[in-house]
Scaffold this active site. Structure first.
Site, short mmCIF file in Angstrom:
data_model
loop_
_atom_site.label_atom_id
_atom_site.label_comp_id
_atom_site.label_asym_id
_atom_site.label_seq_id
_atom_site.Cartn_x
_atom_site.Cartn_y
_atom_site.Cartn_z
N THR A 65 0.80 -1.22 0.00
CA THR A 65 0.00 0.00 0.00
C THR A 65 0.84 1.27 0.00
OG1 THR A 65 -0.17 -0.18 2.41
CG2 THR A 65 -1.97 -1.10 1.11
N HIS B 150 6.74 0.17 7.20
CA HIS B 150 6.74 1.07 8.35
C HIS B 150 6.90 0.27 9.63
CE1 HIS B 150 2.61 -0.22 9.05
NE2 HIS B 150 2.26 0.20 7.84
N HIS C 31 5.07 -2.98 10.25
CA HIS C 31 5.59 -4.17 9.57
C HIS C 31 6.81 -4.75 10.29
CE1 HIS C 31 3.83 -2.03 5.90
NE2 HIS C 31 3.14 -3.14 5.99
N LYS D 124 -9.96 -0.18 9.22
CA LYS D 124 -10.18 1.04 8.45
C LYS D 124 -11.65 1.47 8.57
CE LYS D 124 -6.02 1.45 6.88
NZ LYS D 124 -5.18 2.58 7.27
N ARG E 244 -9.94 1.87 1.44
CA ARG E 244 -8.57 2.29 1.14
C ARG E 244 -8.49 2.93 -0.25
NH1 ARG E 244 -4.53 -0.30 4.33
NH2 ARG E 244 -5.41 -1.80 5.80
N GLN F 196 -7.52 -13.71 0.70
CA GLN F 196 -6.44 -14.05 1.63
C GLN F 196 -6.49 -15.52 2.01
OE1 GLN F 196 -5.69 -11.30 4.85
NE2 GLN F 196 -4.75 -12.87 6.13
N ASP G 254 -4.88 -8.31 14.46
CA ASP G 254 -6.05 -7.80 13.75
C ASP G 254 -6.39 -8.66 12.53
OD1 ASP G 254 -3.79 -7.06 12.36
OD2 ASP G 254 -4.37 -4.97 12.08
N LYS H 91 -1.85 2.37 18.72
CA LYS H 91 -0.81 1.83 17.84
C LYS H 91 0.40 2.76 17.81
CE LYS H 91 -3.07 -1.19 14.48
NZ LYS H 91 -3.31 -1.43 13.03
N LYS I 33 3.45 6.36 14.82
CA LYS I 33 2.93 7.59 14.23
C LYS I 33 3.54 8.80 14.94
CE LYS I 33 -0.32 6.19 11.26
NZ LYS I 33 -0.38 6.59 9.84
N THR I 34 3.89 9.81 14.16
CA THR I 34 4.38 11.07 14.71
C THR I 34 3.58 12.20 14.06
OG1 THR I 34 6.02 11.51 12.99
CG2 THR I 34 6.70 10.08 14.81
#
Length: 407
Positions: free
Chosen positions: A40, A45, A48, A82, A86, A171, A192, A227, A230-231
């Site tokens: 994606t 990140h 992962h 989500k 997406r 999947q 998740d 989670k 993130k910044t």
């Protein structure tokens, strides 16, 4: 200590379809397992990274990983977690992202012959006949049961497209194909992904009459369940061009006291006995633990040289505030100046220290911004091109975020 015992002791395992059998297989056989990565973005990140750590733990213990790049499933988009659908990507964008993932994964997993594989599910999903797929795969899925899955339940009120509804089937089919083609008997993923994983296990059982297994691992979250990764600038990426090694180091150096031990367990190879000894650390000792965390994770992602640079720069900044050689830097051009100067709020936005001028003003009013160790109190303050050109500026946000500005 077996790899299963280590994963448990580190708190990495969340759920398993059959704990006794999974433990037995991981301790007595060479297991082929897979983890899926939808392409994606053009970089992996922090989310992962934990998955890559699990792959590395298992490979070190003699098991065989398959990294499955979602060049097919990314065309649909996983609705899990989500609130909205997406963004749709083109095949060219997805293949480019997958290529970027492949290069990054090679730092953590040995893909030499026989040790591990990177596959792309677009190789089989994009060529499927839809009616054949419905008859061969769709017949095994109950819509009623699918609607009870968390990944769908949370979306039903906001709206769930039929396109996304197919994701679970795709999947699950991946697991069936990997079982048939690669002898893969275990699917792993973040917690998740539990609903998707157990449906893949069930599909293999229904179609092949064989038992395969699923295991999820703990998500990388704070003690409050938020989670990590993130910044204010966005996601913490593994690509040095998107998140510099210094910023990456600083992210982990600045984690909350309550989260540092858990992070050491989940995303480093520091021996678990050493980490458990740190559980009673307090105050300045916890700062040392944070430094160990930041250094070890940066070394894994960017290499020892970059980790050494980031550590040296961080120590110098916290002690003397003088070493800016490895500090994140923004280079301004003539176009950034109006009449030879640039306002402080514009400068904060340009450097990624504020998302907007309004946020920059709030930071200044709250006393959170300094330039060259001088507190900035006026949101209308400006800096001339001449002043910046002489030596550059160092902007400090709060107590721990430093950024250099040059021409």
């Amino acid at each position: 200590m077996t790899v299963f015992e280590e994963l448990k002791r580190r708190g990495l395992i969340a759920q398993m379809t059959n704990e006794e059998k999974i433990k037995e297989k991981l301790e007595s056989e060479k297991v082929t397992f897979y983890i899926g990565f939808d392409a994606t973005a053009d970089s992996l990140h922090v989310g992962h990274f934990l998955q890559l750590m699990v792959m590395s733990h298992l490979q070190r213990a003699g098991h065989r990983p398959i990294a499955l790049l979602g060049t097919g499933t990314t065309m649909v988009g996983d609705p899990t977690g989500k609130t909205d659908m997406r963004k749709m990507l083109t095949k060219e964008e997805i293949n480019h992202n997958a290529q970027c993932f492949q290069r990054q994964m090679s730092r953590f997993v040995d893909f030499s012959e026989g040790n591990a594989k990177i596959l792309r599910n677009g190789d089989w999903l994009l060529n499927l006949n839809y009616l054949d797929f419905l008859r061969d795969v769709g017949v095994h899925f109950s819509v009623n049961r699918m609607l009870t899955a968390e990944c769908f339940k949370t979306r039903l009120e906001r709206g769930l497209s039929f396109l996304e509804f197919n994701y679970m089937l795709m999947q699950s089919y991946d697991f069936l194909r990997l079982f048939e083609d690669e002898g893969c008997t275990m699917e792993l993923g973040g917690d998740d992904q539990w609903s998707n994983i157990i449906n893949g296990v069930d599909l293999v059982r229904r179609v092949k009459g064989e038992e395969v297994y699923g295991m999820t691992f703990t998500l990388l979250t704070t003690k409050e369940g938020k989670k990590m990764g993130k910044t204010e600038k966005g996601a913490v990426w593994l690509d040095a061009e998107k998140t510099s090694p210094y910023d990456f180091f600083q992210y982990w150096r600045n984690v909350d006291d309550a989260d540092v031990i858990n992070c050491l367990k989940l995303i480093t190879f520091v021996p678990i006995e050493e980490i458990e000894a740190m559980e009673h650390w307090e105050g300045s000792e916890l700062n040392k633990a944070k430094e160990i965390l930041a250094y070890e994770v940066t070394k894994l992602v960017h290499g020892k040289e970059e980790a050494d640079k980031a550590l040296a720069a961080a120590k110098a900044l916290f002690s003397a505030g003088s070493d800016d050689a490895n500090m994140p830097t923004t280079v301004l051009t003539d176009a950034d100046f109006a009449d030879g100067s640039i306002g402080i709020t514009e400068l904060l936005v340009k450097c990624g220290l504020a998302k907007s001028k309004g946020e920059g003003r709030r930071l200044i009013v709250q006393g959170g911004i300094s330039v060259d160790d001088e507190k900035v109190g006026d949101p209308m303050a400006a800096f001339t091109q001449t002043l910046i050109g002489e030596k550059g500026l160092i902007i400090k946000k709060g107590k721990k975020v430093f950024h250099k500005v040059t021409l």
